[in-house]
Design a protein around this motif. Structure first.
Motif, PDB file in Angstrom:
ATOM      1  N   ALA A  87      43.942  34.833  36.714  1.00  0.00           N
ATOM      2  CA  ALA A  87      43.352  35.411  37.938  1.00  0.00           C
ATOM      3  C   ALA A  87      43.395  34.434  39.098  1.00  0.00           C
ATOM      4  O   ALA A  87      43.288  34.831  40.247  1.00  0.00           O
ATOM      5  CB  ALA A  87      41.906  35.818  37.659  1.00  0.00           C
ATOM      6  N   CYS A  88      43.525  33.144  38.804  1.00  0.00           N
ATOM      7  CA  CYS A  88      43.266  32.140  39.849  1.00  0.00           C
ATOM      8  C   CYS A  88      44.411  31.159  40.054  1.00  0.00           C
ATOM      9  O   CYS A  88      44.896  30.560  39.090  1.00  0.00           O
ATOM     10  CB  CYS A  88      42.048  31.314  39.483  1.00  0.00           C
ATOM     11  SG  CYS A  88      40.666  32.274  38.918  1.00  0.00           S
ATOM     12  N   PHE A  89      44.774  30.987  41.306  1.00  0.00           N
ATOM     13  CA  PHE A  89      45.833  30.044  41.680  1.00  0.00           C
ATOM     14  C   PHE A  89      45.431  29.346  42.976  1.00  0.00           C
ATOM     15  O   PHE A  89      44.759  29.951  43.818  1.00  0.00           O
ATOM     16  CB  PHE A  89      47.148  30.789  41.955  1.00  0.00           C
ATOM     17  CG  PHE A  89      47.722  31.478  40.745  1.00  0.00           C
ATOM     18  CD1 PHE A  89      48.750  30.890  40.028  1.00  0.00           C
ATOM     19  CD2 PHE A  89      47.208  32.698  40.319  1.00  0.00           C
ATOM     20  CE1 PHE A  89      49.276  31.518  38.906  1.00  0.00           C
ATOM     21  CE2 PHE A  89      47.732  33.338  39.199  1.00  0.00           C
ATOM     22  CZ  PHE A  89      48.767  32.751  38.482  1.00  0.00           C
ATOM     23  N   THR A 160      49.642  45.416  41.322  1.00  0.00           N
ATOM     24  CA  THR A 160      48.712  46.017  40.373  1.00  0.00           C
ATOM     25  C   THR A 160      47.300  46.105  40.927  1.00  0.00           C
ATOM     26  O   THR A 160      46.547  46.980  40.586  1.00  0.00           O
ATOM     27  CB  THR A 160      48.665  45.199  39.072  1.00  0.00           C
ATOM     28  OG1 THR A 160      48.588  43.811  39.421  1.00  0.00           O
ATOM     29  CG2 THR A 160      49.870  45.451  38.217  1.00  0.00           C
ATOM     30  N   ARG A 161      46.913  45.143  41.739  1.00  0.00           N
ATOM     31  CA  ARG A 161      45.640  45.277  42.427  1.00  0.00           C
ATOM     32  C   ARG A 161      45.707  44.589  43.768  1.00  0.00           C
ATOM     33  O   ARG A 161      46.606  43.786  44.027  1.00  0.00           O
ATOM     34  CB  ARG A 161      44.484  44.760  41.574  1.00  0.00           C
ATOM     35  CG  ARG A 161      44.457  43.287  41.262  1.00  0.00           C
ATOM     36  CD  ARG A 161      43.144  42.990  40.563  1.00  0.00           C
ATOM     37  NE  ARG A 161      43.083  41.661  40.014  1.00  0.00           N
ATOM     38  CZ  ARG A 161      41.982  41.170  39.468  1.00  0.00           C
ATOM     39  NH1 ARG A 161      40.887  41.894  39.402  1.00  0.00           N
ATOM     40  NH2 ARG A 161      41.964  39.944  38.977  1.00  0.00           N
ATOM     41  N   ARG A 162      44.743  44.894  44.591  1.00  0.00           N
ATOM     42  CA  ARG A 162      44.691  44.385  45.951  1.00  0.00           C
ATOM     43  C   ARG A 162      44.719  42.856  45.921  1.00  0.00           C
ATOM     44  O   ARG A 162      43.890  42.227  45.266  1.00  0.00           O
ATOM     45  CB  ARG A 162      43.370  44.885  46.539  1.00  0.00           C
ATOM     46  CG  ARG A 162      43.165  44.644  47.964  1.00  0.00           C
ATOM     47  CD  ARG A 162      41.871  45.332  48.388  1.00  0.00           C
ATOM     48  NE  ARG A 162      41.602  45.070  49.795  1.00  0.00           N
ATOM     49  CZ  ARG A 162      40.921  44.026  50.226  1.00  0.00           C
ATOM     50  NH1 ARG A 162      40.411  43.166  49.386  1.00  0.00           N
ATOM     51  NH2 ARG A 162      40.738  43.844  51.535  1.00  0.00           N
ATOM     52  N   THR A 420      33.234  38.899  37.850  1.00  0.00           N
ATOM     53  CA  THR A 420      33.416  39.979  36.862  1.00  0.00           C
ATOM     54  C   THR A 420      33.309  41.380  37.471  1.00  0.00           C
ATOM     55  O   THR A 420      32.721  42.283  36.874  1.00  0.00           O
ATOM     56  CB  THR A 420      32.432  39.867  35.649  1.00  0.00           C
ATOM     57  OG1 THR A 420      31.102  40.166  36.055  1.00  0.00           O
ATOM     58  CG2 THR A 420      32.460  38.487  35.022  1.00  0.00           C
ATOM     59  N   GLY A 421      33.907  41.530  38.658  1.00  0.00           N
ATOM     60  CA  GLY A 421      33.871  42.813  39.369  1.00  0.00           C
ATOM     61  C   GLY A 421      34.322  43.977  38.503  1.00  0.00           C
ATOM     62  O   GLY A 421      33.636  44.996  38.396  1.00  0.00           O
ATOM     63  N   THR A 422      35.477  43.837  37.868  1.00  0.00           N
ATOM     64  CA  THR A 422      35.973  44.916  37.020  1.00  0.00           C
ATOM     65  C   THR A 422      35.476  44.771  35.581  1.00  0.00           C
ATOM     66  O   THR A 422      35.108  45.755  34.946  1.00  0.00           O
ATOM     67  CB  THR A 422      37.523  44.924  36.982  1.00  0.00           C
ATOM     68  OG1 THR A 422      38.004  44.597  38.261  1.00  0.00           O
ATOM     69  CG2 THR A 422      38.051  46.256  36.548  1.00  0.00           C
TER      70      THR A 422
HETATM   71  O1  CDP Z   1      36.557  41.334  36.688  1.00  0.00           O
HETATM   72  P1  CDP Z   1      37.928  40.810  36.991  1.00  0.00           P
HETATM   73  O2  CDP Z   1      38.538  40.010  35.870  1.00  0.00           O
HETATM   74  O3  CDP Z   1      38.862  41.895  37.439  1.00  0.00           O
HETATM   75  O4  CDP Z   1      37.847  39.818  38.254  1.00  0.00           O
HETATM   76  P2  CDP Z   1      36.634  39.057  38.960  1.00  0.00           P
HETATM   77  O5  CDP Z   1      35.846  38.284  37.947  1.00  0.00           O
HETATM   78  O6  CDP Z   1      35.891  39.981  39.850  1.00  0.00           O
HETATM   79  O7  CDP Z   1      37.394  38.008  39.869  1.00  0.00           O
HETATM   80  C1  CDP Z   1      37.926  36.823  39.308  1.00  0.00           C
HETATM   81  C2  CDP Z   1      39.037  36.296  40.149  1.00  0.00           C
HETATM   82  O8  CDP Z   1      40.140  37.208  40.100  1.00  0.00           O
HETATM   83  C3  CDP Z   1      38.749  36.172  41.630  1.00  0.00           C
HETATM   84  O9  CDP Z   1      38.053  35.019  41.978  1.00  0.00           O
HETATM   85  C4  CDP Z   1      40.154  36.131  42.157  1.00  0.00           C
HETATM   86  O10 CDP Z   1      40.730  34.858  41.947  1.00  0.00           O
HETATM   87  C5  CDP Z   1      40.865  37.157  41.306  1.00  0.00           C
HETATM   88  N1  CDP Z   1      40.907  38.512  41.937  1.00  0.00           N
HETATM   89  C6  CDP Z   1      42.014  38.876  42.703  1.00  0.00           C
HETATM   90  O11 CDP Z   1      42.917  38.071  42.855  1.00  0.00           O
HETATM   91  N2  CDP Z   1      42.101  40.111  43.296  1.00  0.00           N
HETATM   92  C7  CDP Z   1      41.111  41.006  43.169  1.00  0.00           C
HETATM   93  N3  CDP Z   1      41.226  42.193  43.757  1.00  0.00           N
HETATM   94  C8  CDP Z   1      39.967  40.660  42.409  1.00  0.00           C
HETATM   95  C9  CDP Z   1      39.902  39.405  41.801  1.00  0.00           C
END
Ligand code: CDP
Length: 571
Positions: A87-89, A160-162, A420-422
């Protein structure tokens, strides 16, 4: 399979594999099998006779029981051709056309795969300075951020996502005032979160009302001064207006840089929880704290630490395997990531766990428990990483790291607390370490019908006490909170506090408690009610500094036209 209705909807919409016509060709069971098998296969890199079937079973159970979930890109891409799992770069942005547009291209590739990117723009020369080859005038960091933003916007269509970005500028960059204002208009630079990178020197000057120096990024020479208090007030004023910019404490990110030989940490990922070196990536995963509660003899909920330990061990194994099978978008990211092997294990469902245990989020007891739980995860996470190092070796830069004289470690960092939005929707729990935002709200479902969604733990308690009714729920919906309702007994009111019932100071205390036991950083938004003053926001920023947080993000209700969470209803 424990996954609930909302979780299934998200999986169907965004995660299950579809064919070219958009028809689903994967089941939910199929998804977890795909992920578990792909990640377990990494064991063969270390032991050609490894029992990957057994490991895959452990990984799958941990996910289907909703005990642990890896970050979204792992769920989406593991065992599939793209194979990008992080998720992170963080990408560096150098002060030349070639380097700037190279970073844009690299970011586009990362966004396409579901990852998010963080950048520091601090190396770019100031607007108005000269360009040697053309004799022209440089545009400066903010202009280039707009180009990054446009590229992200375009990738949004096919990805795949925004795509999400973090943009950071050091407070001693000559363009800092322009940067602080760059998102004043809500419609501007929408694919970025922005944070000012502040130093301890700046914070001390701000508290004393003194001036501080600005430096030319190219010559490193001092080229002027600003009053630190005025700059700080400007940051606070803008954050009060619409939540941005946030602040990150650069010296603290670097104090905890465990391989300083590799240079400075200058940025985090988009949501701020993962500081990284240029070209590093990190994969995250979160433990659902609700899943480690067990009923005691007297009918109260307590934490099953044995179970938590088992989940931590399996999760560290899982996340270390992700590094092995990940297909990195660039050769350099592959190499840099594998040199430190950072992973980010965190938690979700913290607020729900407190509700179940009958502990108010805004109590000292909750802060003490936060330290205990996260301390336990951090300690056992590191032990698990040490155990892996015995068979797999320590991370390659171990001998250059701050750990060099101690026991070997497989991973330079182990813990991170993600938003952990999703994932929290999939697990059906409260997100990260945030309090519950609203105890009841209206969900507009696709055929325009409205459904009342109530926090399941509250609903259970109200039903048990015989006071649940739709009428009562509608009254909760209006405020998100239940503090104003005379029909709710005091003991329920004390525990069932939502985000706006909790003082900003307590939000920060909770963030600081988790930060004390987290290698990387903590994603947290300090939520203010609409009537909060600039002085309140200023105080929160200062407290975050004093309590040793690594950054701070605030949001005042109603201060943006469109906000992610609304009291009353969600789409
Ligand atoms: O729950 P989920 O694994 O989808 O992601 P999150 O915990 O809400 O977000 C973790 C990290 O994913 C964020 O800090 C971003 O680095 C990345 N992220 C992203 O690139 N694009 C998004 N639309 C949401 C999250």
């Amino acid at each position: 399979m424990k996954i609930g209705k909302n979780g299934l909807t998200v999986l169907e919409k965004r995660y299950l594999v579809k064919d070219e016509e958009g028809k689903m060709i994967e089941t939910v069971e199929g998804l977890f099998d795909r992920v578990a098998n792909a990640i377990a296969d990494a064991d063969l890199h270390f032991d050609s006779k490894a029992d990957t079937k057994q490991t895959a079973k452990e990984f799958r159970n941990m996910m289907t029981e909703l005990e642990f979930l890896p970050n979204s890109p792992t769920l989406m891409n593991a065992g599939r051709p793209l194979g990008q799992l992080s998720a992170c770069f963080v990408l560096p942005v150098g002060d030349s056309m070639e380097e700037i547009f190279e970073a844009i291209k690299q970011a586009a590739l990362i966004h396409k795969s579901g990852g998010g990117t963080g950048f520091s723009f601090s190396r770019l020369r100031a607007s108005g300075s000269t360009v040697k080859t053309t004799g022209g005038v440089a545009s400066g960091p903010v202009s280039f951020m707009r180009v990054f933003n446009m590229a992200t916007e375009a990738v949004k269509q096919g990805g795949t996502r925004r795509g999400a970005n973090m943009g950071i500028l050091r407070v001693d960059h000559p363009d800092i005032l322009q940067f602080i204002d760059c998102k004043k208009d809500n419609a501007d630079i929408t694919n970025f979160n922005i944070s000012v990178g502040v130093t301890e020197e700046f914070m001390e000057a701000a508290l004393k009302g003194e001036d501080y120096p600005l430096y030319d990024p190219r010559t490193k020479l001092e080229i002027g001064k600003l009053n630190a208090q005025e700059v700080f007030d400007k940051i606070v004023d803008n954050a009060w207006r619409n939540g941005e910019p946030g602040i990150i404490f650069l010296d603290r990110l670097n104090r905890d840089n465990v391989v300083p030989s590799q240079g400075e940490i200058e940025s985090t990922n988009p949501c701020g929880e993962q500081p990284l070196l240029p070209y590093e990536s990190c994969n995250l995963g979160s433990i659902n704290l609700l899943s480690v509660l067990k009923m005691d003899k007297d009918g109260t909920y307590v934490i099953d630490y044995e179970k938590l330990k088992r989940i931590v061990n399996t999760a560290v194994h899982f996340l270390d395997n992700v590094i092995e099978v990940n297909r990195y978008p660039l050769e350099l990211i592959d190499k840099t990531t594998k040199a430190t092997r950072k992973i980010g294990l965190g938690v979700m469902g913290w607020a729900d766990m407190l509700l179940r245990m009958g502990i108010a989020y805004n109590s000292d007891e909750a802060v003490v428990l936060a330290e205990k739980v996260m301390g336990f995860i951090n300690e056992n996470g590191r032990k698990a990483s040490h155990e892996l190092a015995k068979t797999r070796g320590s991370f390659p830069l171990f001998s250059e790291s701050v750990f060099a004289s101690g026991a070997p470690l497989r991973n330079a960092t182990v813990t991170t607390i993600a938003p952990t939005g999703t994932l929290s929707i999939l697990a059906g729990c409260s997100s990260g370490v945030e309090p519950v935002f609203a105890f009841a709200y209206i969900r507009n479902v696709m055929d325009n019908t409205e459904m009342i969604e109530t926090n399941p733990i509250l609903k259970q308690v109200l039903v048990e006490r015989g006071i649940y009714s739709d009428k009562l729920m509608k009254e909760i919906i209006a405020e998100g909170s239940l503090q104003h309702l005379p029909e709710i007994p005091e003991d329920i009111k004390r525990v069932f506090v939502c985000s706006h019932d909790i003082s900003p100071m307590h939000h920060i205390k909770m963030q600081a408690a988790f930060q004390r036991h987290t290698d990387n950083a903590v994603s947290k938004t300090v939520n203010f009610t609409h009537d909060a003053t600039r002085e309140d926001v200023r105080e929160a920023y200062i407290q975050a500094y004093k309590l040793d947080c690594k950054g701070v993000t605030i949001y005042r209700d109603g201060s943006r036209d469109s906000q992610v969470l609304n009291i009353g209803s969600v789409q």
